[in-house]
Design a protein around this motif. Structure first.
Motif, PDB file in Angstrom:
ATOM      1  N   ASN A   1     -10.311  -1.898  -7.227  1.00 44.53           N
ATOM      2  CA  ASN A   1     -10.794  -1.286  -5.667  1.00 44.53           C
ATOM      3  C   ASN A   1     -11.446  -1.239  -4.703  1.00 44.53           C
ATOM      4  N   GLY A   2     -12.565  -1.908  -5.452  1.00 48.44           N
ATOM      5  CA  GLY A   2     -13.752  -1.903  -4.697  1.00 48.44           C
ATOM      6  C   GLY A   2     -13.628  -3.681  -3.482  1.00 48.44           C
ATOM      7  N   GLU A   3     -12.972  -4.319  -3.975  1.00 47.19           N
ATOM      8  CA  GLU A   3     -12.432  -5.512  -3.269  1.00 47.19           C
ATOM      9  C   GLU A   3     -11.235  -4.894  -1.943  1.00 47.19           C
ATOM     10  N   ARG A   4     -10.572  -4.115  -2.523  1.00 43.85           N
ATOM     11  CA  ARG A   4      -9.148  -3.125  -1.488  1.00 43.85           C
ATOM     12  C   ARG A   4     -10.082  -2.812  -0.684  1.00 43.85           C
ATOM     13  N   ALA A   5     -11.276  -1.831  -0.731  1.00 41.70           N
ATOM     14  CA  ALA A   5     -11.675  -1.441   0.080  1.00 41.70           C
ATOM     15  C   ALA A   5     -12.775  -1.323   1.317  1.00 41.70           C
ATOM     16  N   ARG A   6     -12.364  -3.019   0.833  1.00 40.07           N
ATOM     17  CA  ARG A   6     -12.665  -4.034   2.323  1.00 40.07           C
ATOM     18  C   ARG A   6     -11.923  -3.942   3.730  1.00 40.07           C
ATOM     19  N   ALA A   7     -10.668  -3.229   3.555  1.00 38.93           N
ATOM     20  CA  ALA A   7      -9.769  -3.524   4.621  1.00 38.93           C
ATOM     21  C   ALA A   7      -8.771  -2.543   4.382  1.00 38.93           C
ATOM     22  N   PRO A   8      -9.110  -2.188   4.956  1.00 41.67           N
ATOM     23  CA  PRO A   8      -8.426  -0.716   5.268  1.00 41.67           C
ATOM     24  C   PRO A   8      -7.044  -0.684   5.347  1.00 41.67           C
ATOM     25  N   LEU A   9      -5.982   0.069   4.819  1.00 41.01           N
ATOM     26  CA  LEU A   9      -4.680  -0.337   4.976  1.00 41.01           C
ATOM     27  C   LEU A   9      -3.906   0.055   6.685  1.00 41.01           C
ATOM     28  N   PRO A  10      -2.913  -0.842   6.311  1.00 39.09           N
ATOM     29  CA  PRO A  10      -2.543  -1.062   7.918  1.00 39.09           C
ATOM     30  C   PRO A  10      -2.006  -0.166   8.372  1.00 39.09           C
ATOM     31  N   MET A  11      -0.909  -0.116   7.736  1.00 33.94           N
ATOM     32  CA  MET A  11       0.661   0.306   7.302  1.00 33.94           C
ATOM     33  C   MET A  11       0.521   2.315   7.363  1.00 33.94           C
ATOM     34  N   PRO A  12       0.979   2.867   8.158  1.00 34.59           N
ATOM     35  CA  PRO A  12       1.340   4.303   8.438  1.00 34.59           C
ATOM     36  C   PRO A  12       1.236   5.173   6.759  1.00 34.59           C
ATOM     37  N   VAL A  13       0.409   5.896   6.634  1.00 32.57           N
ATOM     38  CA  VAL A  13       0.173   6.534   5.261  1.00 32.57           C
ATOM     39  C   VAL A  13       0.534   8.064   5.390  1.00 32.57           C
ATOM     40  N   LEU A  14       1.088   8.662   4.610  1.00 28.73           N
ATOM     41  CA  LEU A  14       0.891  10.341   4.641  1.00 28.73           C
ATOM     42  C   LEU A  14       0.142  11.172   3.057  1.00 28.73           C
ATOM     43  N   ALA A  15      -0.775  11.343   2.867  1.00 33.16           N
ATOM     44  CA  ALA A  15      -0.861  11.658   1.904  1.00 33.16           C
ATOM     45  C   ALA A  15      -1.356  13.506   1.592  1.00 33.16           C
ATOM     46  N   ILE A  16      -0.685  13.695   1.026  1.00 33.95           N
ATOM     47  CA  ILE A  16       0.051  15.777   0.140  1.00 33.95           C
ATOM     48  C   ILE A  16      -0.590  15.568  -1.064  1.00 33.95           C
ATOM     49  N   GLY A  17      -1.512  16.991  -0.456  1.00 35.57           N
ATOM     50  CA  GLY A  17      -1.516  17.543  -2.292  1.00 35.57           C
ATOM     51  C   GLY A  17      -0.912  18.812  -2.398  1.00 35.57           C
ATOM     52  N   ALA A  18      -0.948  19.796  -3.400  1.00 29.89           N
ATOM     53  CA  ALA A  18      -0.915  20.871  -3.890  1.00 29.89           C
ATOM     54  C   ALA A  18      -2.107  22.138  -3.808  1.00 29.89           C
ATOM     55  N   GLU A  19      -1.652  23.182  -3.186  1.00 28.94           N
ATOM     56  CA  GLU A  19      -2.276  24.250  -3.277  1.00 28.94           C
ATOM     57  C   GLU A  19      -3.222  24.335  -4.221  1.00 28.94           C
ATOM     58  N   HIS A  20      -2.951  24.691  -5.636  1.00 27.33           N
ATOM     59  CA  HIS A  20      -3.167  25.111  -6.894  1.00 27.33           C
ATOM     60  C   HIS A  20      -3.301  23.351  -7.649  1.00 27.33           C
ATOM     61  N   ALA A  21      -3.844  22.942  -6.755  1.00 28.70           N
ATOM     62  CA  ALA A  21      -4.461  21.501  -7.488  1.00 28.70           C
ATOM     63  C   ALA A  21      -4.990  20.524  -7.179  1.00 28.70           C
ATOM     64  N   THR A  22      -4.622  19.670  -6.165  1.00 25.94           N
ATOM     65  CA  THR A  22      -5.797  18.403  -6.000  1.00 25.94           C
ATOM     66  C   THR A  22      -6.132  18.711  -4.390  1.00 25.94           C
ATOM     67  N   ARG A  23      -5.700  19.868  -3.474  1.00 27.54           N
ATOM     68  CA  ARG A  23      -5.396  20.100  -1.940  1.00 27.54           C
ATOM     69  C   ARG A  23      -6.170  18.882  -1.053  1.00 27.54           C
ATOM     70  N   ASP A  24      -7.001  18.871  -0.933  1.00 25.85           N
ATOM     71  CA  ASP A  24      -6.655  18.037   0.111  1.00 25.85           C
ATOM     72  C   ASP A  24      -7.260  16.992  -0.034  1.00 25.85           C
ATOM     73  N   ALA A  25      -8.218  16.473  -1.159  1.00 25.23           N
ATOM     74  CA  ALA A  25      -8.339  15.414  -1.873  1.00 25.23           C
ATOM     75  C   ALA A  25      -7.795  14.273  -1.563  1.00 25.23           C
ATOM     76  N   PRO A  26      -5.976  14.067  -1.728  1.00 22.50           N
ATOM     77  CA  PRO A  26      -5.600  12.794  -1.692  1.00 22.50           C
ATOM     78  C   PRO A  26      -5.863  12.293  -0.049  1.00 22.50           C
ATOM     79  N   LEU A  27      -5.985  13.393   1.304  1.00 20.00           N
ATOM     80  CA  LEU A  27      -6.273  13.002   2.573  1.00 20.00           C
ATOM     81  C   LEU A  27      -7.878  12.459   2.418  1.00 20.00           C
ATOM     82  N   LEU A  28      -8.375  13.615   2.152  1.00 16.42           N
ATOM     83  CA  LEU A  28      -9.941  13.162   1.871  1.00 16.42           C
ATOM     84  C   LEU A  28     -10.208  11.482   1.464  1.00 16.42           C
ATOM     85  N   THR A  29      -9.564  10.888   0.625  1.00 12.33           N
ATOM     86  CA  THR A  29      -9.738   9.447  -0.177  1.00 12.33           C
ATOM     87  C   THR A  29      -9.085   8.470   0.598  1.00 12.33           C
TER      88      THR A  29
END
Length: 294
Positions: free
Chosen positions: A226-254
């Protein structure tokens, strides 16, 4: 073809089961519908079954939903190695190619989110849209502190335990019910909606614990990749969903730091097992995103 888990399916669901050989190992997947292919990748400690409500809805909307048991999971073989996300992503890419799909959309939950990110990054011309839910990705998200608050540690402590060599199997073999019931109890908010016993039975099968823990033991290699992958941001549309009682906004921030076109959502009154606890709310975000209007 029927399957023991078919008893859990929503009314009117019509699923078929396929077994495909990839690199000498058998992979199982459940398929519903015809149309635009969508690969659904579950996490730990679940199987393809967690996608049953999502599959039924996708099939009714003109998609072909393909929920896979990744290597080591459910009815798929449990090889001894190759559990880093790059190896798993390459295997699932071969699965989709053998099923006749050159381009497809991908949805990943929990460790399935790790694999889905690797798949989209390693095969960016193949994955057209990427939806991710309820995880942070090793090597992309900040590492949690050992002294995290108790409410956060409920979701973190197993990362270290599951990675230990040999000890988890020695302590848990024959006690899978107690160990995994604790996970389902603590990580869910709407516990009655989660098909926990089906997953406990799957991981209690020979090799199930070892293969599940192998994904955690491969984290150092996944982090390196993932250190290598992070050099190039993903080009396709991405949807990141969290749950209120679990990861909340962590998927989006990631994903905001690692993709060019990201949208996010937090599902209220929901725990970690979002595809079972709150499938209608999840689908309210997923279906518009997968469609051309999304």
């Amino acid at each position: 073809m029927t399957h023991p888990h078919d008893a859990y399916l929503p009314p009117g669901a019509d699923f078929s089961h396929r077994y495909v050989m990839v690199n000498g190992a058998r992979l199982h997947c459940a398929i519903a519908g015809t149309g635009t292919p969508v690969l659904l990748i579950p996490g730990w400690p679940q199987t393809w079954l967690t996608w049953r409500h999502v599959m039924h809805a996708l099939a009714s909307q003109g998609y072909q939903a393909i929920a896979v048991d990744p290597p080591g999971t459910g009815d798929s073989d449990r090889p001894l190695g190759g559990y880093d996300t790059g190896a798993i992503a390459a295997t699932l890419h071969q699965l989709m190619a053998q099923l006749g799909h050159a381009r497809y959309q991908v949805v990943g939950h929990d460790i399935g989110m790790w694999v889905a990110y690797a798949l989209a990054s390693d095969f960016p011309g193949v994955v057209t849209r990427l939806a991710l839910t309820e995880a942070v990705i090793p090597g992309l998200a900040p590492e949690p502190t050992l002294f995290a608050p108790a409410e956060d540690n409920i979701f973190l402590w197993h990362f270290m335990f599951n990675r230990l060599p040999d000890l988890p199997e020695a302590l848990i073999a024959g006690r899978e019910q107690a160990y995994l019931t604790y996970m389902f109890d603590k990580w869910s908010h709407r516990r009655d909606r989660v098909a926990a016993q089906a997953y406990i039975d799957a991981y209690a099968a020979p090799g199930g614990l070892r293969a599940g823990f192998a994904y955690y033991r491969a984290i150092p290699e996944t982090v390196r990749q993932n250190g290598e992958r992070a050099r190039a941001p993903l080009p396709m549309p991405v949807l990141a969903i969290g749950a209120e009682h679990a990861t909340r906004d962590a998927p989006l921030l990631t994903m905001q730091r690692n993709a060019l076109d990201v949208r996010g959502a937090i599902i209220a009154d929901c725990g970690h097992f979002v595809t079972e606890e709150c499938p209608e709310e999840f689908l309210a975000h997923l279906l518009p995103f997968l469609s051309r209007e999304g």
